[in-house]
Write a protein that holds these residues in place. Structure first.
Motif, PDB file in Angstrom:
ATOM      1  N   LEU A  93      -1.981 -10.720 -11.723  1.00 58.37           N
ATOM      2  CA  LEU A  93      -0.878  -9.440 -10.979  1.00 58.37           C
ATOM      3  C   LEU A  93      -1.624  -8.626  -9.707  1.00 58.37           C
ATOM      4  CD1 LEU A  93      -0.529  -7.605 -14.198  1.00 58.37           C
ATOM      5  CD2 LEU A  93       1.394  -8.706 -12.724  1.00 58.37           C
ATOM      6  N   ALA A  94      -2.981  -8.914 -10.050  1.00 55.03           N
ATOM      7  CA  ALA A  94      -3.512  -8.356  -7.988  1.00 55.03           C
ATOM      8  C   ALA A  94      -3.261  -9.324  -7.217  1.00 55.03           C
ATOM      9  CB  ALA A  94      -5.078  -8.471  -8.481  1.00 55.03           C
ATOM     10  N   GLY A  95      -2.940 -10.243  -7.492  1.00 57.17           N
ATOM     11  CA  GLY A  95      -2.843 -11.982  -6.732  1.00 57.17           C
ATOM     12  C   GLY A  95      -1.648 -11.944  -5.996  1.00 57.17           C
ATOM     13  N   ALA A  96      -0.955 -11.453  -7.230  1.00 58.00           N
ATOM     14  CA  ALA A  96       0.591 -11.383  -6.860  1.00 58.00           C
ATOM     15  C   ALA A  96       0.664  -9.639  -5.813  1.00 58.00           C
ATOM     16  CB  ALA A  96       1.639 -11.200  -8.308  1.00 58.00           C
ATOM     17  N   VAL A  97       0.258  -8.509  -6.115  1.00 55.35           N
ATOM     18  CA  VAL A  97       0.548  -7.566  -5.401  1.00 55.35           C
ATOM     19  C   VAL A  97      -0.042  -8.104  -4.113  1.00 55.35           C
ATOM     20  CG1 VAL A  97      -0.381  -5.275  -4.939  1.00 55.35           C
ATOM     21  CG2 VAL A  97      -0.136  -5.990  -7.060  1.00 55.35           C
ATOM     22  N   THR A  98      -1.584  -8.558  -3.697  1.00 53.06           N
ATOM     23  CA  THR A  98      -1.937  -8.650  -2.564  1.00 53.06           C
ATOM     24  C   THR A  98      -0.573  -9.511  -1.500  1.00 53.06           C
ATOM     25  OG1 THR A  98      -3.992  -8.874  -3.790  1.00 53.06           O
ATOM     26  CG2 THR A  98      -3.949  -9.716  -1.637  1.00 53.06           C
ATOM     27  N   ARG A  99       0.151 -11.053  -2.171  1.00 54.51           N
ATOM     28  CA  ARG A  99       0.891 -11.386  -1.016  1.00 54.51           C
ATOM     29  C   ARG A  99       1.604 -10.915  -0.971  1.00 54.51           C
ATOM     30  NH1 ARG A  99       0.166 -15.663   2.152  1.00 54.51           N
ATOM     31  NH2 ARG A  99       1.117 -13.558   2.894  1.00 54.51           N
ATOM     32  N   LEU A 100       2.608 -10.425  -1.775  1.00 60.12           N
ATOM     33  CA  LEU A 100       4.011  -9.359  -1.981  1.00 60.12           C
ATOM     34  C   LEU A 100       3.623  -8.053  -0.494  1.00 60.12           C
ATOM     35  CD1 LEU A 100       6.417  -9.299  -2.574  1.00 60.12           C
ATOM     36  CD2 LEU A 100       6.499  -8.446  -4.291  1.00 60.12           C
ATOM     37  N   TYR A 101       2.531  -7.466  -1.124  1.00 61.53           N
ATOM     38  CA  TYR A 101       2.408  -6.261  -0.040  1.00 61.53           C
ATOM     39  C   TYR A 101       2.374  -6.743   1.454  1.00 61.53           C
ATOM     40  CZ  TYR A 101      -0.166  -1.956   2.172  1.00 61.53           C
ATOM     41  OH  TYR A 101      -0.268  -1.321   2.683  1.00 61.53           O
ATOM     42  N   ASP A 102       1.000  -7.758   1.705  1.00 59.87           N
ATOM     43  CA  ASP A 102       0.974  -8.383   2.785  1.00 59.87           C
ATOM     44  C   ASP A 102       2.388  -8.568   3.295  1.00 59.87           C
ATOM     45  OD1 ASP A 102      -1.005  -8.688   4.641  1.00 59.87           O
ATOM     46  OD2 ASP A 102      -0.810 -10.794   4.629  1.00 59.87           O
ATOM     47  N   ASP A 103       3.519  -9.427   2.202  1.00 55.74           N
ATOM     48  CA  ASP A 103       4.674  -9.923   3.082  1.00 55.74           C
ATOM     49  C   ASP A 103       4.978  -8.722   3.600  1.00 55.74           C
ATOM     50  OD1 ASP A 103       3.728 -12.470   3.390  1.00 55.74           O
ATOM     51  OD2 ASP A 103       4.789 -13.256   1.557  1.00 55.74           O
ATOM     52  N   LEU A 104       5.776  -7.574   3.052  1.00 55.61           N
ATOM     53  CA  LEU A 104       6.611  -6.694   2.580  1.00 55.61           C
ATOM     54  C   LEU A 104       6.259  -5.785   4.144  1.00 55.61           C
ATOM     55  CD1 LEU A 104       7.643  -5.207  -0.727  1.00 55.61           C
ATOM     56  CD2 LEU A 104       8.823  -5.747   1.552  1.00 55.61           C
ATOM     57  N   ILE A 105       3.947  -5.728   5.073  1.00 51.84           N
ATOM     58  CA  ILE A 105       4.071  -5.292   5.699  1.00 51.84           C
ATOM     59  C   ILE A 105       4.341  -6.148   7.098  1.00 51.84           C
ATOM     60  CG2 ILE A 105       2.415  -4.793   6.844  1.00 51.84           C
ATOM     61  CD1 ILE A 105       2.821  -2.004   5.185  1.00 51.84           C
ATOM     62  N   ASP A 106       4.642  -6.980   6.711  1.00 47.61           N
ATOM     63  CA  ASP A 106       4.402  -8.100   8.035  1.00 47.61           C
ATOM     64  C   ASP A 106       5.734  -8.252   8.016  1.00 47.61           C
ATOM     65  OD1 ASP A 106       1.647  -8.659   8.434  1.00 47.61           O
ATOM     66  OD2 ASP A 106       1.449  -9.806   7.595  1.00 47.61           O
ATOM     67  N   GLY A 107       6.926  -8.250   6.568  1.00 46.32           N
ATOM     68  CA  GLY A 107       8.023  -8.378   7.406  1.00 46.32           C
ATOM     69  C   GLY A 107       8.947  -7.832   8.489  1.00 46.32           C
ATOM     70  N   ASP A 108       8.409  -6.917   8.612  1.00 48.54           N
ATOM     71  CA  ASP A 108       8.866  -5.167   9.811  1.00 48.54           C
ATOM     72  C   ASP A 108       7.762  -5.256  10.384  1.00 48.54           C
ATOM     73  OD1 ASP A 108      10.012  -3.699  10.857  1.00 48.54           O
ATOM     74  OD2 ASP A 108      10.401  -2.011   9.529  1.00 48.54           O
ATOM     75  N   GLY A 109       8.271  -6.311  11.551  1.00 53.33           N
ATOM     76  CA  GLY A 109       7.838  -6.315  12.634  1.00 53.33           C
ATOM     77  C   GLY A 109       7.314  -5.284  13.861  1.00 53.33           C
TER      78      GLY A 109
END
Length: 329
Positions: A93-109
């Motif tokens: 779960l922690a690995g999934a959160v780390t990846r998804l959260y990082d991409d949500l932040i990066d997804g809106d430049g």
């Protein structure tokens, strides 16, 4: 060519870290099937429930599957180093959160204040109302960690979560032309230290001051290693890092890793530190192969979706498309 020779020399000079690599590999081999099964039982159903678009669901599932295994193995390695027990479900779960959260932040430049606010509420352990299916999934993953964690999260974890969100939002300045060097240093230190502190805090509730400082230093090193691996991607997307602007090189990163080895041994004992150092050397070697021999990563990408071993060896794709900067294609 000169830079590549210097990098190979740095890898050779860091071989002492690799003494524990066989033990780290044996532990990883034993843990891979457990983490893979746990992902299928814990994370995959949440992805299916949260995302209705088939293409988005497939992309997110493929990315989170890889990163859950990779981060899960790193967290289990830290658990063995410190003598603490970690539930596999918390690790994936922690690995999934780390990846998804990082991409949500990066997804809106350009930064969406509403989205930043919503994610800030989630990271700050406040009432969270998701605005997109991906945010809904992130919330479910975060709450899954809270339900499955064997001990109550320490206050330091919540503080690190809030700090991480601040640095992630600040990291959008990396898209600005001529971003100052001190800002890049602050972002690298802040993001890496906070993220690693959270993951290690999930394993061990309370860290002594010396261990906390070492965990934060290692987080900064691992963030730099990630930036080294992604330098071509970052340059193509208008993102400046300490590595992409030439302020930091792989030999510089390896020097910091070598200085961390005796500190790990002093805190946890040489015998316990060797496999963990072996894991760190593997990450170092993996980053170099990904950067300098990218053909291997491309060849392994598709089979990695079906193989836990290859998933661990591959870089993995982003869960969400990265933001497209003006003038890029």
């Amino acid at each position: 060519m000169q830079q590549r020779v210097a990098e190979v020399g740095a890898l050779v000079r860091s071989l002492r870290l690799a003494v524990g690599l066989p033990a780290a590999a044996r532990a990883a081999y034993r843990s891979l099937p457990v983490l893979t099964r746990t992902y299928e039982q814990v994370v995959a159903p949440l992805v299916a429930e949260s995302l209705t678009d088939p293409l988005e669901r497939a992309r997110v599932d493929g990315s989170l599957r890889v990163m859950s295994v990779k981060f899960g193995l790193a967290m289990l390695s830290y658990a063995r180093l410190t003598g603490h027990r970690l539930q596999p479900d918390v690790a994936v779960l922690a690995g999934a959160v780390t990846r998804l959260y990082d991409d949500l932040i990066d997804g809106d430049g350009d930064g969406d204040p509403a989205a930043d606010g919503r994610l800030g509420e989630l990271m700050g352990n406040r009432a969270f109302v998701p605005g997109t299916p991906a945010e809904l999934l992130l919330g479910r993953l975060v709450y899954g960690i809270e339900r499955n964690l064997a001990h109550p999260p320490d206050a330091s974890v919540f503080m690190a979560l809030a700090s991480l969100h601040e640095y992630q939002v600040l990291s959008r300045r990396q898209r600005e032309p001529g971003v100052p060097l001190d800002v890049l240093e602050k972002i690298t230190r802040g993001k890496g230290a906070a993220a690693h502190l959270i993951l290690c805090g999930l394993v061990k509730p309370r860290l002594e001051p010396a261990e906390r400082e070492l965990v934060m230093d290692l987080g900064e090193i691992l963030q730099s290693l990630d930036d080294y691996m992604d330098v071509e991607f970052d340059r193509g997307n208008g993102v400046t890092t300490l590595v992409s602007c030439g302020a930091l090189t792989l030999p510089g990163i390896t020097r910091r890793l070598r200085t961390a080895r005796p500190r790990l041994a002093a805190l946890h004992g040489g015998r316990a530190a060797r496999p963990y150092c072996g894991m760190l050397y593997f990450l170092l070697l993996q980053a170099w192969v990904s950067r300098r021999l990218p053909v291997f990563g491309r060849l392994a990408r598709r089979p990695a979706r079906r193989s836990a071993v290859l998933a661990f060896l591959s870089r993995g794709e982003d869960a969400l498309p990265a933001a497209v900067t003006e003038g890029s294609s």
